[in-house]
Design a protein around this motif. Structure first.
Motif, PDB file in Angstrom:
ATOM      1  N   ARG A   9       1.010  -0.886  -0.122  1.00 10.80           N
ATOM      2  CA  ARG A   9      -0.106   0.321   0.326  1.00 10.80           C
ATOM      3  C   ARG A   9       1.142   1.155   0.048  1.00 10.80           C
ATOM      4  NH1 ARG A   9      -4.641  -0.026   4.429  1.00 10.80           N
ATOM      5  NH2 ARG A   9      -5.384   1.751   3.519  1.00 10.80           N
ATOM      6  N   ASP A  10       1.664   0.735   0.303  1.00  7.60           N
ATOM      7  CA  ASP A  10       3.147   2.477  -0.178  1.00  7.60           C
ATOM      8  C   ASP A  10       3.759   2.715  -0.857  1.00  7.60           C
ATOM      9  OD1 ASP A  10       3.276   2.769   3.467  1.00  7.60           O
ATOM     10  OD2 ASP A  10       4.087   1.011   3.172  1.00  7.60           O
ATOM     11  N   LEU A  11       3.505   1.345  -2.060  1.00  6.19           N
ATOM     12  CA  LEU A  11       4.181   2.323  -3.424  1.00  6.19           C
ATOM     13  C   LEU A  11       3.272   1.504  -4.216  1.00  6.19           C
ATOM     14  CD1 LEU A  11       7.319   2.118  -3.481  1.00  6.19           C
ATOM     15  CD2 LEU A  11       6.753  -0.359  -4.667  1.00  6.19           C
ATOM     16  N   GLY A  12       3.014   2.331  -5.174  1.00  7.48           N
ATOM     17  CA  GLY A  12       2.333   3.338  -6.314  1.00  7.48           C
ATOM     18  C   GLY A  12       3.687   3.840  -7.649  1.00  7.48           C
ATOM     19  N   LEU A  13       2.706   3.224  -8.583  1.00  5.98           N
ATOM     20  CA  LEU A  13       3.525   3.802  -9.837  1.00  5.98           C
ATOM     21  C   LEU A  13       2.283   5.057 -10.585  1.00  5.98           C
ATOM     22  CD1 LEU A  13       5.289   2.383 -11.704  1.00  5.98           C
ATOM     23  CD2 LEU A  13       3.215   2.356 -12.919  1.00  5.98           C
ATOM     24  N   LEU A  14       3.765   6.181 -10.809  1.00  6.49           N
ATOM     25  CA  LEU A  14       2.932   7.254 -11.267  1.00  6.49           C
ATOM     26  C   LEU A  14       2.856   7.389 -12.264  1.00  6.49           C
ATOM     27  CD1 LEU A  14       0.514   9.825 -11.010  1.00  6.49           C
ATOM     28  CD2 LEU A  14       3.070  11.599  -9.662  1.00  6.49           C
ATOM     29  N   THR A  15       2.489   7.567 -13.560  1.00  7.89           N
ATOM     30  CA  THR A  15       3.247   7.999 -15.111  1.00  7.89           C
ATOM     31  C   THR A  15       2.200   9.057 -15.669  1.00  7.89           C
ATOM     32  OG1 THR A  15       1.134   6.896 -15.654  1.00  7.89           O
ATOM     33  CG2 THR A  15       3.151   5.639 -16.112  1.00  7.89           C
ATOM     34  N   HIS A  16       2.801  10.345 -15.861  1.00 11.66           N
ATOM     35  CA  HIS A  16       2.922  11.502 -15.864  1.00 11.66           C
ATOM     36  C   HIS A  16       4.363  12.202 -17.283  1.00 11.66           C
ATOM     37  CE1 HIS A  16       1.809  15.651 -15.908  1.00 11.66           C
ATOM     38  NE2 HIS A  16       0.542  15.609 -15.777  1.00 11.66           N
ATOM     39  N   PRO A  17       3.720  13.059 -18.075  1.00 10.13           N
ATOM     40  CA  PRO A  17       4.609  13.200 -18.785  1.00 10.13           C
ATOM     41  C   PRO A  17       6.120  13.847 -18.497  1.00 10.13           C
ATOM     42  CG  PRO A  17       3.139  13.654 -19.708  1.00 10.13           C
ATOM     43  CD  PRO A  17       2.445  13.021 -18.693  1.00 10.13           C
ATOM     44  N   GLY A  18       5.008  15.387 -17.176  1.00  7.08           N
ATOM     45  CA  GLY A  18       5.772  16.128 -16.511  1.00  7.08           C
ATOM     46  C   GLY A  18       7.809  15.425 -16.554  1.00  7.08           C
ATOM     47  N   PRO A  19       7.766  14.616 -15.703  1.00 11.51           N
ATOM     48  CA  PRO A  19       9.030  14.827 -15.671  1.00 11.51           C
ATOM     49  C   PRO A  19       9.780  14.414 -16.178  1.00 11.51           C
ATOM     50  CG  PRO A  19       7.952  13.843 -13.553  1.00 11.51           C
ATOM     51  CD  PRO A  19       6.671  14.030 -14.575  1.00 11.51           C
ATOM     52  N   SER A  20       9.254  13.586 -17.548  1.00 10.73           N
ATOM     53  CA  SER A  20       9.683  13.054 -18.542  1.00 10.73           C
ATOM     54  C   SER A  20      10.460  14.231 -19.425  1.00 10.73           C
ATOM     55  CB  SER A  20       9.303  12.392 -19.386  1.00 10.73           C
ATOM     56  OG  SER A  20       9.628  10.834 -18.759  1.00 10.73           O
ATOM     57  N   LEU A  21       9.333  15.342 -20.130  1.00 13.56           N
ATOM     58  CA  LEU A  21       9.638  16.414 -20.821  1.00 13.56           C
ATOM     59  C   LEU A  21      10.959  17.562 -19.818  1.00 13.56           C
ATOM     60  CD1 LEU A  21       9.282  18.238 -22.531  1.00 13.56           C
ATOM     61  CD2 LEU A  21       6.837  19.246 -21.102  1.00 13.56           C
ATOM     62  N   MET A  22      10.514  17.699 -18.904  1.00 14.80           N
ATOM     63  CA  MET A  22      11.538  18.486 -17.747  1.00 14.80           C
ATOM     64  C   MET A  22      12.940  17.767 -18.040  1.00 14.80           C
ATOM     65  SD  MET A  22      10.539  21.336 -16.002  1.00 14.80           S
ATOM     66  CE  MET A  22      11.149  21.750 -15.739  1.00 14.80           C
ATOM     67  N   SER A  23      13.403  16.341 -18.262  1.00 15.53           N
ATOM     68  CA  SER A  23      14.753  15.587 -18.101  1.00 15.53           C
ATOM     69  C   SER A  23      14.808  16.008 -19.328  1.00 15.53           C
ATOM     70  CB  SER A  23      14.242  13.935 -17.790  1.00 15.53           C
ATOM     71  OG  SER A  23      15.814  13.689 -18.146  1.00 15.53           O
ATOM     72  N   ILE A  24      14.155  15.712 -20.416  1.00  8.65           N
ATOM     73  CA  ILE A  24      14.343  15.672 -22.155  1.00  8.65           C
ATOM     74  C   ILE A  24      14.779  17.095 -22.278  1.00  8.65           C
ATOM     75  CG2 ILE A  24      13.435  15.650 -24.097  1.00  8.65           C
ATOM     76  CD1 ILE A  24      11.963  13.474 -23.530  1.00  8.65           C
ATOM     77  N   VAL A  25      14.170  18.307 -21.564  1.00  8.08           N
ATOM     78  CA  VAL A  25      14.581  20.048 -21.752  1.00  8.08           C
ATOM     79  C   VAL A  25      15.965  19.648 -21.252  1.00  8.08           C
ATOM     80  CG1 VAL A  25      14.176  21.987 -21.103  1.00  8.08           C
ATOM     81  CG2 VAL A  25      12.740  20.454 -22.198  1.00  8.08           C
ATOM     82  N   ALA A  26      16.166  19.170 -20.231  1.00  6.90           N
ATOM     83  CA  ALA A  26      17.140  19.485 -19.256  1.00  6.90           C
ATOM     84  C   ALA A  26      18.605  19.137 -20.019  1.00  6.90           C
ATOM     85  CB  ALA A  26      17.330  18.566 -17.939  1.00  6.90           C
ATOM     86  N   ASP A  27      18.767  18.198 -20.958  1.00  2.21           N
ATOM     87  CA  ASP A  27      18.832  17.549 -21.940  1.00  2.21           C
ATOM     88  C   ASP A  27      19.477  18.347 -22.849  1.00  2.21           C
ATOM     89  OD1 ASP A  27      20.596  15.789 -24.147  1.00  2.21           O
ATOM     90  OD2 ASP A  27      20.722  14.247 -22.064  1.00  2.21           O
ATOM     91  N   SER A  28      18.552  19.124 -23.889  1.00  2.00           N
ATOM     92  CA  SER A  28      18.111  19.341 -25.141  1.00  2.00           C
ATOM     93  C   SER A  28      18.703  20.874 -24.631  1.00  2.00           C
ATOM     94  CB  SER A  28      16.812  18.209 -25.708  1.00  2.00           C
ATOM     95  OG  SER A  28      16.663  17.451 -25.450  1.00  2.00           O
ATOM     96  N   LEU A  29      17.970  21.503 -23.501  1.00  3.06           N
ATOM     97  CA  LEU A  29      18.349  22.622 -24.326  1.00  3.06           C
ATOM     98  C   LEU A  29      19.017  23.544 -22.273  1.00  3.06           C
ATOM     99  CD1 LEU A  29      14.421  23.937 -24.736  1.00  3.06           C
ATOM    100  CD2 LEU A  29      16.574  23.480 -26.058  1.00  3.06           C
ATOM    101  N   GLY A  30      19.438  22.541 -21.913  1.00  6.03           N
ATOM    102  CA  GLY A  30      20.277  22.926 -20.024  1.00  6.03           C
ATOM    103  C   GLY A  30      21.203  22.102 -20.161  1.00  6.03           C
ATOM    104  N   GLY A  31      21.955  21.875 -21.466  1.00  8.58           N
ATOM    105  CA  GLY A  31      23.346  21.594 -21.351  1.00  8.58           C
ATOM    106  C   GLY A  31      23.610  20.569 -20.173  1.00  8.58           C
ATOM    107  N   ARG A  32      22.531  19.720 -19.866  1.00  8.67           N
ATOM    108  CA  ARG A  32      22.166  19.040 -18.452  1.00  8.67           C
ATOM    109  C   ARG A  32      22.815  17.677 -18.946  1.00  8.67           C
ATOM    110  NH1 ARG A  32      22.585  21.577 -14.108  1.00  8.67           N
ATOM    111  NH2 ARG A  32      23.057  23.921 -13.915  1.00  8.67           N
TER     112      ARG A  32
END
Length: 345
Positions: free
Chosen positions: A34-57
């Motif tokens: 009950r303590d563990l769940g899955l959350l599928t939302h594109p927000g974190p993935s988008l931020m990660s891709i933006v950090a790589d593509s446009l932020g140099g990370r």
């Protein structure tokens, strides 16, 4: 958010992590299903891709995705995002990270909400996160917060247009991951052992790549797992929310979306839980040297070592030196898991 040289970690509005990073530690205590769940939302993935593509990370985002995001966002984007990724930036306000109410608000609505965000909220969070002294890179934002919010929303909206098709293509991977996590029950070390994550899992504790290491206590909060459709090395975590803890990792099989051929059909539940390579390593770790296991699995010894590190951390595998060889053996827990799950579905 805390900046770092390479792989980002979105942590309470922070971007951190990377190769050679030091680690914070999250004390989990005992977990139940009950303590563990899955959350599928594109927000974190988008931020990660933006950090790589446009932020140099650099996070392992494939070059075609990077090129698509850069074309869509335009030449102005790096300047708009400069404050988020500039040297000396210690925190990025939560209101800019697409991390609010992810389970209830679609990403299109979140992107639209950035345009309506009260400038005073942004300024308040900026000062609170920096102890009243925002880094120099944020001065243009302080001078014209509404202009910044509009430009920032435009950049993220353009980036989302470029990567939304990839997110849709990932539906099968995300469904498969939900089934895998369910099979793992409340065993978080087992969940993370089946992924290519920079989070370091061991029973009762998780290591979080963080240039400003601290020790955190889950304190009974539920844990939300965030499978990321991003680079193969991306990681996301948030440990300071009062309602839950977030742990993100590349969704297993994400390389399929990079243009690589799909992996062979999985044959047993063990393949689903651990991934094909680690499942095969566990099957073959019966007192055999690492060199022989690597040859049987079909990978380099350095790659095998990477996979073994995760299996050892999960308590499934042990290593011992015998003469010049390093010998692999399943632990009692590994034997039990093999017997339970290594049967055809």
């Amino acid at each position: 958010m805390t900046p770092a040289p390479s792989v980002p970690t979105i942590a309470g509005g922070a971007i951190a992590g990377g190769a050679g990073a030091v680690y914070s530690e999250l004390v989990l205590g005992s977990l139940t299903p009950r303590d563990l769940g899955l959350l599928t939302h594109p927000g974190p993935s988008l931020m990660s891709i933006v950090a790589d593509s446009l932020g140099g990370r650099r996070q392992g985002v494939p070059p075609p995705w990077v090129a698509a995001v850069r074309r869509s966002a335009g030449r102005r984007a790096p300047g708009v995002l400069g404050p988020l990724f500039a040297p000396g930036t210690v925190a990025v306000p939560d209101c800019l990270t697409l991390s609010t109410d992810m389970g209830r608000i679609p990403i299109d609505e979140q992107l639209g909400g950035l345009r309506e965000l009260p400038p005073d909220m942004l300024l308040e969070q900026l000062h609170a996160d920096s102890g009243g002294l925002p880094p120099p890179g944020w001065r243009p934002v302080l001078a014209a917060p509404r202009r910044f919010l509009t430009a920032y929303a435009d950049v993220l909206d353009s980036a989302w247009c470029a990567v939304a098709p990839v997110w849709r293509q990932a539906g099968e991977l995300l469904d498969r991951e939900a089934a895998r996590v369910e099979r793992c029950g409340a065993d978080l070390t087992l969940v993370l052992a089946g992924t290519h994550t920079r989070l370091r899992a061991r029973p009762g504790r998780i290591g979080l790549p963080d240039p400003n290491p601290e020790t955190f206590d889950r304190a009974g909060r539920p844990v939300a797992l965030l499978p990321l459709v991003s680079g193969y090395g991306a990681s996301v975590f948030s440990v300071d929310r009062p309602d839950e803890v977030w742990l993100g990792y590349p969704v297993p099989g994400v390389r399929q979306l990079f243009g690589a051929p799909p992996p062979p059909t999985r044959h047993t539940a063990l393949d689903l839980v651990l991934g094909e390579v680690r499942a095969d390593v566990l099957r073959r770790a019966d007192g055999v040297s690492t060199g022989r296991v690597a040859a049987r699995v079909g990978c380099a010894v350095s790659t095998l070592t990477y996979h073994c590190d995760h299996l050892v951390a999960a308590g499934l595998l042990s290593r011992s030196r015998e003469g010049r060889a390093v010998v692999l053996r399943r632990t009692e827990r590994g034997e039990s898991l093999l017997g339970l799950l290594d049967v055809p579905d």
